[in-house]
Enzyme design. Structure first.
Site, PDB file in Angstrom:
ATOM      1  N   ASN A  14      -6.394 -10.224 -60.853  1.00 13.38           N
ATOM      2  CA  ASN A  14      -5.035 -10.156 -61.405  1.00 13.38           C
ATOM      3  C   ASN A  14      -5.061  -9.827 -62.890  1.00 13.38           C
ATOM      4  O   ASN A  14      -4.252  -9.026 -63.366  1.00 13.38           O
ATOM      5  CB  ASN A  14      -4.293 -11.475 -61.181  1.00 13.38           C
ATOM      6  CG  ASN A  14      -3.654 -11.553 -59.817  1.00 13.38           C
ATOM      7  OD1 ASN A  14      -2.643 -10.899 -59.550  1.00 13.38           O
ATOM      8  ND2 ASN A  14      -4.259 -12.331 -58.925  1.00 13.38           N
ATOM      9  N   ASN A 101       2.777 -18.849 -64.835  1.00 18.59           N
ATOM     10  CA  ASN A 101       1.678 -18.974 -63.866  1.00 18.59           C
ATOM     11  C   ASN A 101       2.046 -18.254 -62.573  1.00 18.59           C
ATOM     12  O   ASN A 101       3.230 -18.095 -62.260  1.00 18.59           O
ATOM     13  CB  ASN A 101       1.445 -20.452 -63.547  1.00 18.59           C
ATOM     14  CG  ASN A 101       0.293 -20.664 -62.578  1.00 18.59           C
ATOM     15  OD1 ASN A 101      -0.755 -20.014 -62.690  1.00 18.59           O
ATOM     16  ND2 ASN A 101       0.467 -21.562 -61.624  1.00 18.59           N
ATOM     17  N   HIS A 103       1.282 -18.658 -58.467  1.00 15.02           N
ATOM     18  CA  HIS A 103       0.728 -19.541 -57.442  1.00 15.02           C
ATOM     19  C   HIS A 103       0.717 -18.791 -56.115  1.00 15.02           C
ATOM     20  O   HIS A 103       1.724 -18.164 -55.756  1.00 15.02           O
ATOM     21  CB  HIS A 103       1.560 -20.818 -57.342  1.00 15.02           C
ATOM     22  CG  HIS A 103       0.937 -21.828 -56.439  1.00 15.02           C
ATOM     23  ND1 HIS A 103      -0.136 -22.595 -56.826  1.00 15.02           N
ATOM     24  CD2 HIS A 103       1.181 -22.143 -55.154  1.00 15.02           C
ATOM     25  CE1 HIS A 103      -0.501 -23.354 -55.807  1.00 15.02           C
ATOM     26  NE2 HIS A 103       0.280 -23.098 -54.777  1.00 15.02           N
TER      27      HIS A 103
HETATM   28  C1  GAR Z   1      -4.848 -15.733 -57.249  1.00 17.20           C
HETATM   29  O1  GAR Z   1      -4.522 -15.586 -55.896  1.00 17.20           O
HETATM   30  C2  GAR Z   1      -3.931 -16.735 -57.899  1.00 17.20           C
HETATM   31  O2  GAR Z   1      -2.637 -16.758 -57.352  1.00 17.20           O
HETATM   32  C3  GAR Z   1      -4.639 -18.031 -57.603  1.00 17.20           C
HETATM   33  O3  GAR Z   1      -5.996 -17.747 -57.770  1.00 17.20           O
HETATM   34  C4  GAR Z   1      -6.235 -16.377 -57.411  1.00 17.20           C
HETATM   35  C5  GAR Z   1      -7.062 -15.732 -58.498  1.00 17.20           C
HETATM   36  O4  GAR Z   1      -7.504 -14.467 -58.118  1.00 17.20           O
HETATM   37  N1  GAR Z   1      -4.177 -19.074 -58.470  1.00 17.20           N
HETATM   38  C6  GAR Z   1      -4.131 -20.349 -58.095  1.00 17.20           C
HETATM   39  O5  GAR Z   1      -4.490 -20.742 -56.993  1.00 17.20           O
HETATM   40  C7  GAR Z   1      -3.582 -21.305 -59.147  1.00 17.20           C
HETATM   41  N2  GAR Z   1      -3.212 -22.568 -58.568  1.00 17.20           N
HETATM   42  P1  GAR Z   1      -8.079 -13.456 -59.197  1.00 17.20           P
HETATM   43  O6  GAR Z   1      -9.057 -14.231 -60.063  1.00 17.20           O
HETATM   44  O7  GAR Z   1      -8.770 -12.387 -58.405  1.00 17.20           O
HETATM   45  O8  GAR Z   1      -6.923 -12.949 -60.011  1.00 17.20           O
END
Ligand code: GAR
Length: 188
Positions: A14, A101, A103
């Site tokens: 992300n 944030n 989620h």
């Molecule tokens: C994402 O899906 C984000 O929504 C989640 O971690 C992932 C990170 O992916 N966040 C959470 O669970 C926060 N509670 P990435 O490192 O490939 O962006």
């Protein structure tokens, strides 16, 4: 031109997507990525994309004002993208409606401590949910409880594995998160 500082703890897909989106925009740019994890893949991405990165430890984050002072100097908007630590109160209090944030579920379902990444998708699968999605929200002093800015849904089939669910959710994240961030900046 607003300055975005991203916090990420892991892969950072992300973060990379958001960095890329704002590279061609006049509204904002990502100036730094901060992480609590010196082995996070996001650091490799930063190197490749030539974005500044900074690693901090628990002591510095929770027991000093070092990160707060850095943010006061460097950040107009703070974006959490897969950041797994709770943001300390001194930072939350100084950045009201300036910390956002994402989620990977439809809050208020599947939120709270311990609910991150595949833990969320496993719980969604175990409950035989027919849909899941993403929630973009402001950060307050409680996990996953700040005001919701945006949600998007995707449908699920019985055959979807945890990995399939994660993939569907990531696709929604890539599609919407940068645009929602830009909308927040434009509405200020
Ligand atoms: C994402 O899906 C984000 O929504 C989640 O971690 C992932 C990170 O992916 N966040 C959470 O669970 C926060 N509670 P990435 O490192 O490939 O962006």
């Amino acid at each position: 031109m607003k300055r975005i500082v991203i916090f990420a703890s892991g892969s950072g897909s992300n973060a990379e997507n958001i960095i890329g989106f704002f590279q061609t925009k006049e509204t904002a740019k990502v100036t730094h990525v901060l992480t609590n994890n010196e082995r996070a893949k996001v650091l490799e991405r930063c190197k490749r994309l030539e974005v500044n990165s900074l690693v901090f430890d628990r002591e510095t984050f929770f027991k000093t004002d070092e990160i707060l002072n850095f943010l006061k100097k460097e950040a107009d908007l703070i974006i959490l993208a897969g950041f797994l630590w709770k943001v300390p109160e001194n930072i939350v209090a100084n950045f009201p409606n300036k910390i956002v944030n994402i989620h990977p579920a439809l809050l208020p379902k599947y939120g709270g401590k311990g609910m991150y990444g595949n833990h969320v998708h496993k719980a969604v699968k175990n409950n035989n949910e027919v849909e899941t999605g993403i929630t973009i929200h402001y950060v307050n002093e409680h996990y996953d409880e700040g005001a919701i800015v945006f949600q998007a849904k995707t449908t699920l089939n019985e055959e979807d594995s945890v990995e399939d669910i994660a993939k569907k959710v990531h696709e929604l994240e890539y599609k919407h998160y940068p645009k929602v961030i830009e909308d927040i900046i434009l509405s200020e």
